[in-house]
Motif scaffolding. Sequence first.
Motif, short mmCIF file in Angstrom:
data_model
loop_
_atom_site.label_atom_id
_atom_site.label_comp_id
_atom_site.label_asym_id
_atom_site.label_seq_id
_atom_site.Cartn_x
_atom_site.Cartn_y
_atom_site.Cartn_z
N LEU A 144 -7.10 -3.93 -4.52
CA LEU A 144 -7.29 -2.63 -3.92
C LEU A 144 -8.58 -2.00 -4.43
O LEU A 144 -9.05 -2.34 -5.51
CB LEU A 144 -6.11 -1.70 -4.25
CG LEU A 144 -4.73 -2.20 -3.83
CD1 LEU A 144 -3.66 -1.24 -4.31
CD2 LEU A 144 -4.67 -2.36 -2.33
N GLU A 195 -7.39 -1.98 1.05
CA GLU A 195 -7.36 -3.41 0.75
C GLU A 195 -8.79 -3.90 0.51
O GLU A 195 -9.67 -3.68 1.32
CB GLU A 195 -6.74 -4.15 1.92
CG GLU A 195 -6.70 -5.63 1.77
CD GLU A 195 -6.14 -6.32 2.99
OE1 GLU A 195 -6.34 -7.54 3.10
OE2 GLU A 195 -5.52 -5.65 3.84
N PHE A 246 -6.16 4.27 -1.56
CA PHE A 246 -6.75 2.97 -1.86
C PHE A 246 -6.75 2.14 -0.60
O PHE A 246 -5.88 2.29 0.26
CB PHE A 246 -5.95 2.26 -2.96
CG PHE A 246 -6.21 2.81 -4.33
CD1 PHE A 246 -7.02 2.11 -5.21
CD2 PHE A 246 -5.68 4.01 -4.73
CE1 PHE A 246 -7.28 2.61 -6.48
CE2 PHE A 246 -5.93 4.52 -5.99
CZ PHE A 246 -6.74 3.82 -6.86
N LEU A 301 0.83 -1.21 0.00
CA LEU A 301 0.00 0.00 0.00
C LEU A 301 0.86 1.26 0.00
O LEU A 301 0.58 2.22 -0.71
CB LEU A 301 -0.94 0.00 1.20
CG LEU A 301 -2.19 -0.85 1.07
CD1 LEU A 301 -2.91 -1.00 2.40
CD2 LEU A 301 -3.12 -0.29 0.01
#
Length: 164
Positions: free
Chosen positions: A72, A49, A47, A34
């Motif tokens: 994502l 998960e 974004f 990320l």
Amino acid sequence: MRLPVSLWLPLALAVATVAAGQSPLQRRVVRDVLEYFHGRSNVHFLFRERELDGVIEREDPSGTFVQLRLGLAQTGCRKRAPQRQCRVLENRRKPTCLACYKFDTSDVPKVLDKYHNCGPAHHLAAKEIRQRDEAECRAVEEAGKGGDVLYLPGMFAFSRGLPA
């Protein structure tokens, strides 16, 4: 807008269950992916998960290899001004990231080698990209084995030859 407990509680439990099922190294890889994804210049929104797929975690004498696919989902928050409550936007970008990491065997595992590839899911399914990803992940898995021995001074000697 406040949601009733009956709506957000199942979602919170699902997220907690997914996180609880992950090993500390897997959570570390997800966090690193990320961070890598948000660090790209063409990414303007945060974004989250969405899903975790194809998790492989193998241990050998040289360390622990972790491979996973991370789905994502785009949120409504800009990455320059993050907020606490970022709502996932439906029908927006949903990239997929493949991550391969090799950690050493120390108490606080250090990353020996890593590979990321993020893009649209159909992009990562292309045969050429899939083959490259597999080759890169194999190379990451081999990190720390026999050939990657610590270099110490004096292990190699180089001499300069006389001109012919």
